[in-house]
Write a protein that holds these residues in place. Sequence first.
Motif, PDB file in Angstrom:
ATOM      1  N   LYS A   1      39.798  71.520  56.857  1.00  0.00           N
ATOM      2  CA  LYS A   1      40.590  72.552  57.531  1.00  0.00           C
ATOM      3  C   LYS A   1      39.859  73.096  58.761  1.00  0.00           C
ATOM      4  CE  LYS A   1      43.229  74.179  53.512  1.00  0.00           C
ATOM      5  NZ  LYS A   1      43.541  75.363  52.658  1.00  0.00           N
ATOM      6  N   LEU A   2      38.537  73.278  58.598  1.00  0.00           N
ATOM      7  CA  LEU A   2      37.750  73.798  59.715  1.00  0.00           C
ATOM      8  C   LEU A   2      37.708  72.818  60.883  1.00  0.00           C
ATOM      9  CD1 LEU A   2      34.648  75.509  58.046  1.00  0.00           C
ATOM     10  CD2 LEU A   2      36.344  76.589  59.515  1.00  0.00           C
ATOM     11  N   LYS A   3      37.652  71.544  60.577  1.00  0.00           N
ATOM     12  CA  LYS A   3      37.568  70.536  61.633  1.00  0.00           C
ATOM     13  C   LYS A   3      38.752  70.643  62.588  1.00  0.00           C
ATOM     14  CE  LYS A   3      36.927  65.567  62.336  1.00  0.00           C
ATOM     15  NZ  LYS A   3      36.804  64.245  61.679  1.00  0.00           N
ATOM     16  N   PHE A   4      39.947  70.812  62.019  1.00  0.00           N
ATOM     17  CA  PHE A   4      41.146  70.950  62.846  1.00  0.00           C
ATOM     18  C   PHE A   4      41.070  72.213  63.694  1.00  0.00           C
ATOM     19  CE2 PHE A   4      45.322  72.981  63.273  1.00  0.00           C
ATOM     20  CZ  PHE A   4      45.979  72.049  64.054  1.00  0.00           C
ATOM     21  N   LEU A   5      40.695  73.340  63.068  1.00  0.00           N
ATOM     22  CA  LEU A   5      40.665  74.616  63.780  1.00  0.00           C
ATOM     23  C   LEU A   5      39.548  74.655  64.819  1.00  0.00           C
ATOM     24  CD1 LEU A   5      41.290  77.002  60.756  1.00  0.00           C
ATOM     25  CD2 LEU A   5      42.912  76.436  62.574  1.00  0.00           C
ATOM     26  N   GLU A   6      38.387  74.096  64.493  1.00  0.00           N
ATOM     27  CA  GLU A   6      37.271  74.108  65.437  1.00  0.00           C
ATOM     28  C   GLU A   6      37.554  73.236  66.657  1.00  0.00           C
ATOM     29  OE1 GLU A   6      33.596  74.974  62.319  1.00  0.00           O
ATOM     30  OE2 GLU A   6      34.129  72.930  62.837  1.00  0.00           O
ATOM     31  N   ASN A   7      38.173  72.090  66.444  1.00  0.00           N
ATOM     32  CA  ASN A   7      38.553  71.244  67.591  1.00  0.00           C
ATOM     33  C   ASN A   7      39.574  71.941  68.475  1.00  0.00           C
ATOM     34  OD1 ASN A   7      36.873  69.109  66.932  1.00  0.00           O
ATOM     35  ND2 ASN A   7      38.385  68.123  65.624  1.00  0.00           N
ATOM     36  N   LYS A   8      40.473  72.673  67.831  1.00  0.00           N
ATOM     37  CA  LYS A   8      41.464  73.429  68.603  1.00  0.00           C
ATOM     38  C   LYS A   8      40.802  74.579  69.347  1.00  0.00           C
ATOM     39  CE  LYS A   8      46.139  75.292  68.097  1.00  0.00           C
ATOM     40  NZ  LYS A   8      47.223  75.656  67.141  1.00  0.00           N
ATOM     41  N   ASN A   9      39.773  75.156  68.733  1.00  0.00           N
ATOM     42  CA  ASN A   9      39.057  76.272  69.347  1.00  0.00           C
ATOM     43  C   ASN A   9      38.265  75.843  70.571  1.00  0.00           C
ATOM     44  OD1 ASN A   9      38.040  79.004  69.417  1.00  0.00           O
ATOM     45  ND2 ASN A   9      36.114  78.201  68.594  1.00  0.00           N
ATOM     46  N   ILE A  10      37.846  74.576  70.602  1.00  0.00           N
ATOM     47  CA  ILE A  10      37.111  74.059  71.759  1.00  0.00           C
ATOM     48  C   ILE A  10      37.922  74.220  73.037  1.00  0.00           C
ATOM     49  CG2 ILE A  10      36.259  71.919  72.825  1.00  0.00           C
ATOM     50  CD1 ILE A  10      35.337  71.050  70.042  1.00  0.00           C
ATOM     51  N   ASN A  11      39.222  74.061  72.907  1.00  0.00           N
ATOM     52  CA  ASN A  11      40.111  74.163  74.071  1.00  0.00           C
ATOM     53  C   ASN A  11      40.791  75.518  74.166  1.00  0.00           C
ATOM     54  OD1 ASN A  11      39.658  71.472  74.933  1.00  0.00           O
ATOM     55  ND2 ASN A  11      41.031  70.743  73.319  1.00  0.00           N
ATOM     56  N   ASN A  12      40.203  76.519  73.466  1.00  0.00           N
ATOM     57  CA  ASN A  12      40.763  77.879  73.476  1.00  0.00           C
ATOM     58  C   ASN A  12      42.231  77.897  73.069  1.00  0.00           C
ATOM     59  OD1 ASN A  12      38.354  79.086  74.352  1.00  0.00           O
ATOM     60  ND2 ASN A  12      38.806  78.565  76.480  1.00  0.00           N
ATOM     61  N   GLY A  13      42.586  77.070  72.095  1.00  0.00           N
ATOM     62  CA  GLY A  13      43.996  76.972  71.701  1.00  0.00           C
ATOM     63  C   GLY A  13      44.341  77.666  70.403  1.00  0.00           C
ATOM     64  N   LEU A  14      43.442  78.519  69.892  1.00  0.00           N
ATOM     65  CA  LEU A  14      43.702  79.185  68.623  1.00  0.00           C
ATOM     66  C   LEU A  14      44.533  80.457  68.802  1.00  0.00           C
ATOM     67  CD1 LEU A  14      40.279  79.035  66.728  1.00  0.00           C
ATOM     68  CD2 LEU A  14      42.319  77.673  66.288  1.00  0.00           C
ATOM     69  N   THR A  15      45.463  80.658  67.903  1.00  0.00           N
ATOM     70  CA  THR A  15      46.171  81.932  67.850  1.00  0.00           C
ATOM     71  C   THR A  15      45.283  82.952  67.132  1.00  0.00           C
ATOM     72  OG1 THR A  15      47.222  81.447  65.724  1.00  0.00           O
ATOM     73  CG2 THR A  15      48.369  80.703  67.710  1.00  0.00           C
ATOM     74  N   LYS A  16      45.674  84.218  67.181  1.00  0.00           N
ATOM     75  CA  LYS A  16      44.890  85.258  66.511  1.00  0.00           C
ATOM     76  C   LYS A  16      44.809  84.993  65.014  1.00  0.00           C
ATOM     77  CE  LYS A  16      44.653  90.242  65.793  1.00  0.00           C
ATOM     78  NZ  LYS A  16      45.297  91.568  66.064  1.00  0.00           N
ATOM     79  N   LYS A  17      45.939  84.595  64.422  1.00  0.00           N
ATOM     80  CA  LYS A  17      45.974  84.317  62.990  1.00  0.00           C
ATOM     81  C   LYS A  17      45.082  83.124  62.642  1.00  0.00           C
ATOM     82  CE  LYS A  17      47.500  84.772  58.780  1.00  0.00           C
ATOM     83  NZ  LYS A  17      47.112  85.937  57.946  1.00  0.00           N
ATOM     84  N   GLU A  18      45.129  82.068  63.468  1.00  0.00           N
ATOM     85  CA  GLU A  18      44.302  80.885  63.223  1.00  0.00           C
ATOM     86  C   GLU A  18      42.812  81.212  63.341  1.00  0.00           C
ATOM     87  OE1 GLU A  18      47.094  77.108  64.602  1.00  0.00           O
ATOM     88  OE2 GLU A  18      46.025  78.288  66.117  1.00  0.00           O
ATOM     89  N   ARG A  19      42.475  82.092  64.275  1.00  0.00           N
ATOM     90  CA  ARG A  19      41.072  82.482  64.428  1.00  0.00           C
ATOM     91  C   ARG A  19      40.580  83.248  63.201  1.00  0.00           C
ATOM     92  NH1 ARG A  19      37.595  82.282  68.358  1.00  0.00           N
ATOM     93  NH2 ARG A  19      39.197  81.558  69.795  1.00  0.00           N
ATOM     94  N   GLU A  20      41.437  84.103  62.665  1.00  0.00           N
ATOM     95  CA  GLU A  20      41.079  84.830  61.447  1.00  0.00           C
ATOM     96  C   GLU A  20      40.865  83.867  60.276  1.00  0.00           C
ATOM     97  OE1 GLU A  20      44.220  87.583  60.853  1.00  0.00           O
ATOM     98  OE2 GLU A  20      43.565  88.975  62.430  1.00  0.00           O
ATOM     99  N   ILE A  21      41.752  82.879  60.188  1.00  0.00           N
ATOM    100  CA  ILE A  21      41.611  81.877  59.124  1.00  0.00           C
ATOM    101  C   ILE A  21      40.318  81.084  59.301  1.00  0.00           C
ATOM    102  CG2 ILE A  21      42.595  79.750  58.162  1.00  0.00           C
ATOM    103  CD1 ILE A  21      45.359  80.866  58.843  1.00  0.00           C
TER     104      ILE A  21
END
Length: 295
Positions: A146-166
């Motif tokens: 789960k983290l791999k998906f979110l961290e890769n998305k975070n690299i491109n500043n593509g996380l929503t507030k809810k996703e960042r909390e998760i």
Amino acid sequence: MEQEKGVRFDLFEVYLIIFAIIVLICFACIIFLYGIMKKKTIDDERLDKLIHVGKWMIVSVFITTATSAISIGFKEWDQKLKEILFFDKYTERIINLTGPYIWNKRAQYSAYFSAVAPNGNIREGWKNYNKFVQDNINELERIKNKLKFLENKNINNGLTKKEREIMDSLSLKYDELNLNFTNSFTSITSSANRENLNGLVYIQVFGVEQKKKIEGFANSLRSKGLSVPGIENVEDKAKPPEVASVRYFYNEDINLATKVAEQLTSKGYKNATIVRLRGMEVAAGTIEVWLSKSD
């Protein structure tokens, strides 16, 4: 001795059974002699012989068997104590394991000892611990995916507030389960705040022009004590992030990653972000710098 079904017969237990049988036989003989003496069914000479045989059984068989049982009991107790001390030594080694994938290392140890340990509490203990370790490995793998998906998305500043909390919640859980241990290859916690840093920085670029442009940044890191191997052009090997990123892998490396990001920003890469990645088997103090396609 261990039979095919895994039932273990200790020599001490065999002697205890024999000892109990002899006690019963002796007790039966005493009752028998008492009955004979009371009824006076045999003469005194024969009675004396029976009593003599009874004494022989008590002295020669009863006491000898009891002594052997006690002796074997002490030997088995001493053997079991040595087994406990032997496995206790490895228990301490397993508990003190460090570095990434410590649970995989613990799984290997516990699986081995649950197979070779003697039957009884020691083996059952290792089996239970191996199951506990496997449960942690499965949970870590689930969180890491789960983290791999979110961290890769975070690299491109593509996380929503809810996703960042998760992501933050999963990151905390991951570190707790993984005991937040790092490798012992490099210690950078105390050196990260000094002018001269200790660490290893890999730089990935996309194109020959970027490689020439980033040389000044690489030299500035080297002048501060960081090890910077040759810059790698990954134009045909990887997908570039949308913005330049400085990536670190352990909590202890956050200060080092910040110092590297400051150096990168001072060289004109204003949008560089700092990103924590998990689940990679690298040494502590390792940092990766990735330029974007537009840098």
